[in-house]
Design a protein around this motif. Structure first.
Motif, short mmCIF file in Angstrom:
data_model
loop_
_atom_site.label_atom_id
_atom_site.label_comp_id
_atom_site.label_asym_id
_atom_site.label_seq_id
_atom_site.Cartn_x
_atom_site.Cartn_y
_atom_site.Cartn_z
N THR A 199 8.41 -11.01 -1.52
CA THR A 199 8.73 -11.18 -0.35
C THR A 199 7.59 -10.24 0.36
O THR A 199 7.91 -9.01 0.25
N TYR A 200 7.12 -10.76 1.44
CA TYR A 200 6.26 -9.93 2.37
C TYR A 200 6.81 -9.75 3.77
O TYR A 200 6.82 -10.62 4.41
N TYR A 201 7.55 -8.79 4.04
CA TYR A 201 8.26 -8.60 5.31
C TYR A 201 8.10 -7.04 5.40
O TYR A 201 8.70 -6.21 5.05
N GLY A 202 7.08 -6.82 6.40
CA GLY A 202 6.94 -5.18 6.80
C GLY A 202 5.81 -4.68 6.17
O GLY A 202 5.22 -3.66 6.83
N SER A 203 5.13 -5.23 5.18
CA SER A 203 4.12 -4.76 4.84
C SER A 203 3.43 -6.08 3.69
O SER A 203 4.12 -6.95 2.90
N ILE A 204 1.99 -5.77 3.96
CA ILE A 204 1.07 -7.02 3.13
C ILE A 204 -0.32 -6.50 3.31
O ILE A 204 -0.73 -6.07 4.35
N ASP A 205 -1.21 -6.53 2.21
CA ASP A 205 -2.45 -6.09 2.44
C ASP A 205 -3.43 -7.25 3.09
O ASP A 205 -2.81 -8.31 2.56
N LEU A 206 -4.33 -7.08 3.64
CA LEU A 206 -5.00 -8.27 4.35
C LEU A 206 -5.56 -9.33 3.37
O LEU A 206 -5.54 -10.59 3.48
N PRO A 207 -6.26 -8.87 2.10
CA PRO A 207 -6.63 -9.93 1.15
C PRO A 207 -5.60 -10.82 0.61
O PRO A 207 -5.86 -12.04 0.53
N THR A 208 -4.33 -10.04 0.22
CA THR A 208 -3.29 -10.87 -0.14
C THR A 208 -3.06 -12.01 0.93
O THR A 208 -2.59 -13.18 0.77
N TYR A 209 -3.03 -11.54 2.25
CA TYR A 209 -2.46 -12.33 3.21
C TYR A 209 -3.51 -13.56 3.53
O TYR A 209 -3.09 -14.85 3.42
N ASN A 210 -4.71 -13.17 3.42
CA ASN A 210 -5.73 -14.42 3.74
C ASN A 210 -5.72 -15.38 2.50
O ASN A 210 -5.66 -16.48 2.66
N THR A 211 -5.40 -14.80 1.06
CA THR A 211 -5.07 -15.70 0.02
C THR A 211 -3.93 -16.78 0.28
O THR A 211 -3.96 -17.78 0.02
N MET B 198 2.41 -9.82 12.90
CA MET B 198 3.72 -10.20 12.97
C MET B 198 4.47 -9.86 11.55
O MET B 198 5.86 -9.21 11.71
N ILE B 199 3.97 -9.89 10.47
CA ILE B 199 4.39 -9.55 9.17
C ILE B 199 4.57 -8.13 9.29
O ILE B 199 5.70 -7.58 8.82
N LEU B 200 3.70 -7.22 9.66
CA LEU B 200 3.60 -5.75 9.68
C LEU B 200 4.89 -5.24 10.60
O LEU B 200 5.40 -4.30 10.29
N GLU B 201 5.11 -6.17 11.55
CA GLU B 201 5.99 -5.69 12.60
C GLU B 201 7.49 -6.34 12.30
O GLU B 201 8.36 -6.04 13.22
N LYS B 202 7.63 -6.97 11.31
CA LYS B 202 8.86 -7.48 10.72
C LYS B 202 9.26 -8.79 11.68
O LYS B 202 10.66 -8.84 11.91
N LYS B 203 8.23 -9.29 12.47
CA LYS B 203 8.58 -10.42 13.14
C LYS B 203 8.56 -11.73 12.59
O LYS B 203 8.47 -12.94 12.92
#
Length: 308
Positions: A118-130, A166-171
């Motif tokens: 679960t990625y909620y509040g934290s995720i690195d950009l390469p993982t997000y893009n993938t 929005m993921i970083l902000e928990k939205k």
């Protein structure tokens, strides 16, 4: 002519409101309303207003009125304040379907090296893009050769640009099942107070026999129970999986907004409201879905009262 707004998209995915509405108290900190001016000479069609948010005619800005219609069906999972997700699912699905779903989960975990994140509040950009690229590819593969295209693909760049922050902000969040580190089922979700919006789910079609979409629903329900969420909004569209998992149905509101001092615009709005109503039922007739919803979904109609 008139401008069309999708209230559901605007509210959850853009943290905004169509320009005709004043913010409610509960929205003050989370909804960043656009300051652009409304064209006072035009008619605005605002589609898919969730009734549980309770935006009505009285919430329009001064100088506007509207014709209100309700016809598009919405599906949701209304969660009890306390309880266990397994007990809830067994009761909702029925003994045999629940057993089959648990067996699908066990088979998948037995046949492959499955992990869930679960990625909620934290995720690195390469993982997000993938994950976003993979989700897009799964949707494209699912709709290959179809005349109807998934609505998300029409604005995919918007998702890619906005969802990360929005993921970083928990939205927002991304849920993902992996096989040996490779994503096989992904969902993009939006969060607003105690409401969880299951926006987009897709999966690798090679895993279809394991019902990965339903397994993702199980993870979402488990997460919502653990985090005291009250509602999972499944959106519109009478798909089989929504009907099985939902315990609540409702009709979205449609507002045809017009300047209240214009008799002509009021007449146009009334005609437009009638046209949209007839168009909806013409589509239902074409799809042979004219069964009375009151009977089809007996016992699921609910008047929402979502607390802040």
């Amino acid at each position: 002519m008139f401008t069309t707004y999708n209230f559901h998209y605007t509210y959850y995915e853009n943290r905004n409101l169509p320009p005709y509405y004043a913010r409610k108290t509960r929205d003050q900190e989370e909804i960043d309303q656009s300051e652009k001016k409304t064209n006072t000479s035009s008619v605005g069609v605002v589609l898919l207003i969730p009734p549980y948010l309770n935006y009505t005619k009285k919430d329009l800005k001064k100088g506007y009125s509207c014709v209100e219609r309700s016809f598009w069906m919405g599906f949701a999972i209304h969660l009890p304040n306390h309880g266990d997700s397994n007990i809830f699912l067994r009761k909702q699905l029925g003994k045999k379907p629940y057993k089959n779903l648990r067996q699908d989960i066990q088979r998948l975990e037995r046949d492959y090296q499955i992990t869930f994140k679960t990625y909620y509040g934290s995720i690195d950009l390469p993982t997000y893009n993938t994950l976003m690229q993979t989700l897009k590819e799964y949707i494209q593969e699912r709709f290959k050769g179809r005349a109807h295209k998934h609505s998300a693909l029409q604005k995919w760049e918007q998702y890619e640009k906005s969802a990360y922050q929005m993921i970083l902000e928990k939205k927002a969040s991304i849920f993902a099942h992996f096989n040996n580190g490779v994503p096989i089922c992904i969902s993009l979700n939006y969060h607003y107070q105690n409401i969880f919006v299951a926006a987009i789910i897709s999966f690798n079609k090679d895993f279809f026999s394991y019902s990965p979409g339903k397994q993702m629903f199980v993870k979402q329900i488990e997460w919502c129970f653990m985090n005291d969420y009250q509602l999972i909004d499944l959106g519109w569209g009478s798909f089989d999986y929504k009907i099985k998992f939902s315990n609540a149905v409702f009709k979205y509101r449609t507002h045809i907004v017009y300047p209240e001092n214009s008799i002509l615009k009021r007449f146009i709005s009334s005609c437009l409201g009638l046209f949209l109503y007839v168009k909806y039922y013409a589509v239902m007739l074409k799809q042979r879905r004219l069964k009375r919803p009151s009977k089809t979904y007996a016992g699921r109609w609910i008047q929402f009262c979502i607390s802040s």
